[in-house]
Design a protein around this motif. Structure first.
Motif, PDB file in Angstrom:
ATOM      1  N   VAL A 436      11.448   1.639   4.266  1.00  0.00           N
ATOM      2  CA  VAL A 436      12.157   2.350   3.196  1.00  0.00           C
ATOM      3  C   VAL A 436      11.185   3.199   2.371  1.00  0.00           C
ATOM      4  O   VAL A 436      11.470   4.347   2.018  1.00  0.00           O
ATOM      5  CB  VAL A 436      12.907   1.343   2.295  1.00  0.00           C
ATOM      6  N   ILE A 437      10.009   2.640   2.074  1.00  0.00           N
ATOM      7  CA  ILE A 437       9.021   3.363   1.270  1.00  0.00           C
ATOM      8  C   ILE A 437       8.513   4.591   2.027  1.00  0.00           C
ATOM      9  O   ILE A 437       8.361   5.677   1.450  1.00  0.00           O
ATOM     10  CB  ILE A 437       7.863   2.424   0.888  1.00  0.00           C
ATOM     11  N   VAL A 438       8.260   4.430   3.343  1.00  0.00           N
ATOM     12  CA  VAL A 438       7.790   5.570   4.150  1.00  0.00           C
ATOM     13  C   VAL A 438       8.841   6.677   4.163  1.00  0.00           C
ATOM     14  O   VAL A 438       8.517   7.867   4.017  1.00  0.00           O
ATOM     15  CB  VAL A 438       7.465   5.097   5.581  1.00  0.00           C
ATOM     16  N   ALA A 439      10.100   6.308   4.335  1.00  0.00           N
ATOM     17  CA  ALA A 439      11.170   7.317   4.343  1.00  0.00           C
ATOM     18  C   ALA A 439      11.271   8.022   2.996  1.00  0.00           C
ATOM     19  O   ALA A 439      11.494   9.238   2.922  1.00  0.00           O
ATOM     20  CB  ALA A 439      12.498   6.654   4.695  1.00  0.00           C
ATOM     21  N   LEU A 440      11.096   7.271   1.906  1.00  0.00           N
ATOM     22  CA  LEU A 440      11.155   7.858   0.570  1.00  0.00           C
ATOM     23  C   LEU A 440      10.030   8.866   0.363  1.00  0.00           C
ATOM     24  O   LEU A 440      10.245   9.974  -0.147  1.00  0.00           O
ATOM     25  CB  LEU A 440      11.080   6.757  -0.484  1.00  0.00           C
ATOM     26  N   LYS A 441       8.814   8.485   0.767  1.00  0.00           N
ATOM     27  CA  LYS A 441       7.682   9.397   0.605  1.00  0.00           C
ATOM     28  C   LYS A 441       7.846  10.658   1.451  1.00  0.00           C
ATOM     29  O   LYS A 441       7.509  11.765   1.006  1.00  0.00           O
ATOM     30  CB  LYS A 441       6.380   8.675   0.987  1.00  0.00           C
ATOM     31  N   LEU A 571       4.567  -1.985 -11.537  1.00  0.00           N
ATOM     32  CA  LEU A 571       4.852  -2.013 -10.101  1.00  0.00           C
ATOM     33  C   LEU A 571       6.338  -2.206  -9.836  1.00  0.00           C
ATOM     34  O   LEU A 571       6.897  -1.633  -8.897  1.00  0.00           O
ATOM     35  CB  LEU A 571       4.043  -3.130  -9.430  1.00  0.00           C
ATOM     36  N   ALA A 572       7.011  -3.029 -10.666  1.00  0.00           N
ATOM     37  CA  ALA A 572       8.428  -3.325 -10.463  1.00  0.00           C
ATOM     38  C   ALA A 572       9.303  -2.111 -10.731  1.00  0.00           C
ATOM     39  O   ALA A 572      10.450  -2.053 -10.281  1.00  0.00           O
ATOM     40  CB  ALA A 572       8.871  -4.481 -11.373  1.00  0.00           C
ATOM     41  N   ASN A 573       8.783  -1.124 -11.454  1.00  0.00           N
ATOM     42  CA  ASN A 573       9.574   0.060 -11.767  1.00  0.00           C
ATOM     43  C   ASN A 573       9.214   1.260 -10.893  1.00  0.00           C
ATOM     44  O   ASN A 573       9.755   2.344 -11.097  1.00  0.00           O
ATOM     45  CB  ASN A 573       9.377   0.449 -13.242  1.00  0.00           C
ATOM     46  N   ASP A 574       8.332   1.062  -9.938  1.00  0.00           N
ATOM     47  CA  ASP A 574       7.900   2.149  -9.071  1.00  0.00           C
ATOM     48  C   ASP A 574       8.486   1.940  -7.674  1.00  0.00           C
ATOM     49  O   ASP A 574       8.129   0.972  -6.990  1.00  0.00           O
ATOM     50  CB  ASP A 574       6.368   2.188  -9.004  1.00  0.00           C
ATOM     51  N   PRO A 575       9.391   2.824  -7.223  1.00  0.00           N
ATOM     52  CA  PRO A 575      10.015   2.621  -5.898  1.00  0.00           C
ATOM     53  C   PRO A 575       9.051   2.819  -4.741  1.00  0.00           C
ATOM     54  O   PRO A 575       9.452   2.642  -3.590  1.00  0.00           O
ATOM     55  CB  PRO A 575      11.124   3.688  -5.875  1.00  0.00           C
ATOM     56  N   HIS A 576       7.785   3.173  -5.007  1.00  0.00           N
ATOM     57  CA  HIS A 576       6.810   3.327  -3.935  1.00  0.00           C
ATOM     58  C   HIS A 576       6.037   2.019  -3.695  1.00  0.00           C
ATOM     59  O   HIS A 576       5.118   1.999  -2.869  1.00  0.00           O
ATOM     60  CB  HIS A 576       5.815   4.447  -4.261  1.00  0.00           C
ATOM     61  N   ASN A 577       6.402   0.970  -4.403  1.00  0.00           N
ATOM     62  CA  ASN A 577       5.736  -0.321  -4.253  1.00  0.00           C
ATOM     63  C   ASN A 577       6.729  -1.381  -3.789  1.00  0.00           C
ATOM     64  O   ASN A 577       7.930  -1.318  -4.095  1.00  0.00           O
ATOM     65  CB  ASN A 577       5.118  -0.769  -5.586  1.00  0.00           C
ATOM     66  N   ARG A 578       6.216  -2.358  -3.076  1.00  0.00           N
ATOM     67  CA  ARG A 578       7.068  -3.426  -2.554  1.00  0.00           C
ATOM     68  C   ARG A 578       7.744  -4.209  -3.674  1.00  0.00           C
ATOM     69  O   ARG A 578       8.889  -4.654  -3.526  1.00  0.00           O
ATOM     70  CB  ARG A 578       6.233  -4.386  -1.696  1.00  0.00           C
ATOM     71  N   GLU A 579       7.023  -4.405  -4.773  1.00  0.00           N
ATOM     72  CA  GLU A 579       7.564  -5.234  -5.853  1.00  0.00           C
ATOM     73  C   GLU A 579       8.882  -4.678  -6.413  1.00  0.00           C
ATOM     74  O   GLU A 579       9.738  -5.422  -6.894  1.00  0.00           O
ATOM     75  CB  GLU A 579       6.536  -5.348  -6.981  1.00  0.00           C
TER      76      GLU A 579
END
Length: 989
Positions: A436-441, A571-579
């Protein structure tokens, strides 16, 4: 010597003018007045008319997704273009007619007997041989302004003025039929055309009639009959752009008839005319579509080459829309969707073309039951398409239903996915999150690249526009095309569809979908004010909170669903992180329970929407059965079984429906649905309940009128027990409350009115109930008395009495502005329409038909007056107002003339007509009732004697008199004219 010459010249001119006055009808006067009219005011007006046509042609933008109209003015967006020039042309033509019209009859000095030609000549109403051109130019200018009703009135008058002169008469009738066609009055246009077919068409008006036939058959979608006349029109046309448009229309007509080769050739003719680029581009697009059936692969390749052409970068949505249409014709739905999605992605304009693409794409997703994608497409398309489209109402309905459905289905999908992630082992869970993170980036990188390309292109265009001059620090502020953050071609914000669409999307992200109404932020708009609040006017009753609040609660729930271990907030508020994703996954039992609550709510609401608003019983059954199988503890399980009972009953699966009823009886014996379905009258109510309840209400209302209040109470009790969800339930409560008031129980009445307002905010009696409640809260005493709910004619605001308010008095002034009112209950007009249908009349719906006929009657019978029509809704009754009368005498003459028409009298037989001054109108229905005003009118106005002069034939703003009507002593007076900036010979004298 020079001075003497000048004096002699002026004397000669004055003698010539005196002998050639418009008051005389001689060969010299006719020749002189014709000459001066042609090369003076008419010339100036014709130049303005030509400038208006050129301006309209240059600014007009066609909608190539629909059949093009023959005249650009047919599109409402083009009607304002060139308006100043057309108004100037109208002013000049009116001046030409006023100053140079010759109406005096010539003297017959010949000794021979009059021939038929002589009698025709002597019987004419206009003798200036050039004035007919001014009349025609006047009507054409009104037509090009979009004032089709005024233009129709002009041409109707011209056809009667030149009744004995075939050329002028046939030309005027041709344009009259065009006006009727543009107004949508195809019956009237057909009548003019049918009558003309029995007469011979003058050769000089043949060109106008060819265009009239073509325009009429296009409007009635008779493509085969339109084609011969379109080919004649294209031969007559001399302007290259308009000629190319007509060829494009021919191509569209051939396409409708399935003549692919002929359509292809017609579009080729468009390209040969070297028209504006957009027209040529759309012709090439249309060529590929008509030939796709025989060479789909070749046409798709041709379209892809067009997509690679930099000249077409602003038209890529149309290119890929055409590609998608070809794939769809080949039954390849997946490739069609891919093409449509790419067109949506590549679109640079937020216009009709993109809206049509999204509409087609949304329809495919709708048919495939991909409702989230359909909502995305419909939600954007609805802001791009014209509300006058035939399919707009269905689009709006689907969009509203999907806006209600998709949040529930998406919530279920999200929570199912999160629970599935929670059940995975950590390695697979983290791998899924990483994807999901890769697709977002990747998506963000594509958006950045696209924005950078757009910025470079914008800078290049700015340099080209400024002649490669260095752009200073204030260039962005001074350039309207770049102010506001995007190119808008120097247009005002609300003329820029892309800017408007971005604003709408921003608004919807914050507020959601809202109706365009007053107090749009309120969730419950009632007229009830809560006591004890300062400036208590319209305080909301408790109801579901605003959509922002709901969104905030959902976000809070998601944050609360975090794992027990502490997580860094950044980290919890950044969609580029797993957390960011891990905190949303329900790991604990409490978090799973909260997730299940969201799933249950989504399944329940989506199941009902599928059943009741989408008629998709299969998906509704799937959603509701999942509730019964996986969430038996759901708090609204009795509602679920009830809806399943209705669903299976609609499918004819009666045994399964009985099983649902058995579940209700066993598990929820006290439920309202168990009681309702166990009612021995349930089947009878399901089949005839509406009729039974209507009959019971009619009997209750009659009992109320006859003061049988005990019977009213008994029937209200029956309504509560047998029809608690009936359509007339609020009316029963309202009448019961009024019965209590008439028996002296004011508090009981107030409680009933509050119940109506709280439970039935959309009922037609809620407004009256709310007024009563609000009045009591403001301290006004509540009195009893007779109140006839159905007799709108005797109703006024007397239920609430305030002794401090003095009664307003009616005015007997006759020389003031008067109105002619047609008051009616909308349903009552259906009888009049049905009566007309049995006698061969047209049969549109009642209120619209009345408005249509009244407008037509006004402009065909009152040439010099413009009456305004307006419809006002007041509770159960509507009022159609005709305004523009300067006195009581004018209004009464209008009413008498209207009633003398058999056709209008038939339409008005179920209506009540009132003649009333503007001042008295403000009191009607408030301080005084209709019956009160009738008594006042019969005593005050009815006995008055009115003028015998035909007042409605006199212009409202009279600027000049007919020379024949002028007294002798005023004929030599000068008529002052406002200087309009043009040189007119008449201004010298």
């Amino acid at each position: 010597m020079r001075r003497l010459t000048y004096i002699l010249y002026m004397v000669a001119v004055i003698v010539l003018m005196t002998g050639c006055s418009a008051h005389q009808n001689t060969a010299k006067s006719r020749a002189w007045q014709s000459f001066v009219a042609k090369y003076n005011t008419y010339y100036n007006g014709s130049l303005a008319f030509t400038d208006g046509n050129l301006e309209k042609e240059k600014a007009h933008k066609d909608n190539f997704t629909e059949p093009l109209p023959l005249y650009p003015v047919s599109t409402k967006q083009s009607r304002e273009t060139g308006k100043g020039n057309y108004e100037r042309a109208i002013e000049k033509m009116e001046k030409t007619i006023k100053l140079h019209s010759i109406k005096a009859r010539p003297e017959w000095k010949k000794s021979r007997r009059k021939t038929a030609k002589d009698r025709e000549w002597l019987g004419r109403k206009e003798y200036n041989p050039f004035i007919w051109k001014a009349w025609m130019m006047l009507g054409k200018s009104q037509f090009q302004m979009g004032a089709f009703d005024e233009s129709a009135a002009t041409f109707s008058y011209v056809s009667r003025l030149y009744l004995t002169q075939p050329m002028q008469n046939t030309m005027a009738r041709a344009w009259l039929a065009k006006c009727y066609t543009e107004l949508g009055w195809l019956y009237d246009a057909e009548d003019v055309i049918r009558n003309m077919s029995r007469d011979s068409i003058h050769y000089r008006s043949q060109r106008d009639w060819d265009a009239t036939y073509a325009n009429y058959y296009l409007a009635s979608e008779e493509w085969e009959r339109a084609l011969p006349y379109l080919r004649k029109v294209v031969k007559h046309e001399r302007r290259k752009t308009q000629k190319a448009r007509v060829w494009y229309i021919i191509g569209q007509a051939e396409t409708q008839l399935g003549h692919r080769e002929a359509a292809y050739n017609a579009y080729a003719h468009v390209i040969r005319q070297n028209p504006p680029y957009e027209l040529a581009f759309n012709a090439r697009i249309a060529q590929t579509e008509v030939m796709a059936a025989s060479n789909a692969r070749g046409m798709i390749g041709r379209l892809r080459r067009m997509a690679r052409n930099d000249n077409n970068k602003d038209y890529l949505d149309q290119v890929y829309y055409a590609i998608g249409n070809i794939y769809l014709a080949q039954k390849d739905t997946l490739k069609a969707i891919g093409a449509y999605e790419k067109g949506n992605e590549k679109a640079t304009r937020a216009g009709i073309e993109k809206g049509v693409l999204l509409l087609r794409l949304g329809g495919l997703y709708w048919d495939m039951e991909k409702y989230a994608d359909a909502q995305r497409c419909y939600g954007e398309a609805i802001g791009l398409l014209d509300k006058e489209r035939e399919d707009y109402e269905e689009l709006s309905r689907r969009s509203k239903v999907l806006d209600e459905l998709v949040p529930y289905t998406e919530a279920v999908h999200l929570q199912d996915s999160l629970q599935q992630l929670a059940k995975m082992d950590e390695k697979d869970r983290l791998a899924a999150i990483d994807r999901v993170i890769v697709a977002l980036k990747k998506k963000e990188k594509e958006e950045r690249d696209k924005a950078q390309e757009a910025e470079v292109e914008k800078q290049l265009s700015q340099r080209a526009a400024t002649g490669n001059r260095a752009a200073g620090p204030t260039s962005r502020m001074n350039n309207p095309a770049t102010a506001g953050g995007g190119a808008n071609n120097g247009q005002w914000y609300f003329y820029n569809q892309q800017a408007v669409m971005q604003g709408k999307q921003t608004f919807q992200r914050q507020w959601g979908k809202r109706e365009n109404v007053d107090n749009w932020q309120r969730t419950n708009q009632t007229v009830v004010g809560m006591p004890g609040t300062e400036n208590a006017e319209m305080t909301e009753l408790p109801e579901m909170g605003d959509s922002l609040m709901a969104g905030g609660e959902m976000a809070a729930d998601s944050v609360a669903a975090a794992p027990e271990k502490a997580v860094d907030d950044s980290l919890a508020n950044d969609p580029h992180n797993r957390e960011y994703y891990l905190v949303q996954i329900p790991f604990t039992e409490e978090q799973v329970a909260e997730s299940n609550v969201i799933i249950q709510d989504g399944l329940y609401n989506s199941g009902i929407i599928f059943k009741d608003k989408l008629d998709n019983l299969r998906l509704s059954e799937k959603q509701l059965l999942r509730l019964t199988n996986h969430f038996p503890e759901f708090e609204k399980m009795d509602d679920v079984w009830y809806h399943l009972f209705l669903l299976y009953s609609r499918q004819g699966r009666h045994e399964t429906a009985e099983n649902c009823l058995s579940h209700l009886k066993a598990d929820y014996p006290e439920s309202q649905w168990t009681i309702l379905l166990s009612d021995p009258y349930f089947e009878e109510n399901a089949l005839f309940g509406q009729h039974i309840e209507d009959s019971l209400y009619a009997a209750t209302y009659e009992a109320f009128r006859q003061d049988r209040y005990q019977e009213v109470k008994g029937n209200a009790r029956i309504s509560e027990e047998r029809f608690p969800l009936g359509e007339n339930r609020p009316k029963f409560i309202f009448i019961h409350g009024l019965s209590l008031l008439n028996e002296g129980d004011a508090q009981g009445c107030l409680e009933q009115m509050k119940a109506v307002v709280a439970k039935y905010p959309q009922s037609e009696v809620t407004e009256m109930a709310g007024m009563i409640v609000k009045g009591v809260q403001e301290g006004r005493p509540l009195y009893g008395g007779k109140f006839d709910l159905g007799d709108v004619w005797s109703r006024r605001d007397i239920v609430l009495v305030n002794d401090s308010v003095a009664a307003d008095t009616l005015s007997a002034e006759r020389n003031t502005e008067f109105l002619f009112i047609i008051a009616y209950e909308p349903d009552s007009l259906n009888d009049a329409v049905a009566a007309r249908a049995t006698t061969g009349g047209r049969t549109p719906i009642g209120e619209n038909q009345l408005l249509f006929e009244l407008a037509r009657y006004n402009f065909t019978n009152f040439m010099v007056r413009n009456f305004e029509l307006d419809i006002e809704k007041e509770g159960f009754m509507h009022r159609m107002t005709v305004s523009g009368f300067l006195s009581y005498d004018e209004a009464l003459q209008y009413a008498r003339q209207l009633r003398s028409s058999d056709e209008m009298a038939a339409l008005l037989q179920h209506c009540r007509t009132i003649i009333i001054s503007r001042k008295n109108f403000a009191l009607l229905g408030t301080r005084i009732s209709y019956n009160d005003y009738d008594d006042f009118y019969s005593k005050t106005f009815a006995p008055m004697n009115i003028s015998n002069e035909q007042l409605l034939t006199i212009p409202e703003n009279t600027e000049f008199l007919d020379p024949e009507d002028l007294p002798e002593e005023t004929e030599e007076e000068e008529v002052e004219e406002e200087d309009d900036g043009d040189f007119d010979i008449d201004d010298l004298f």
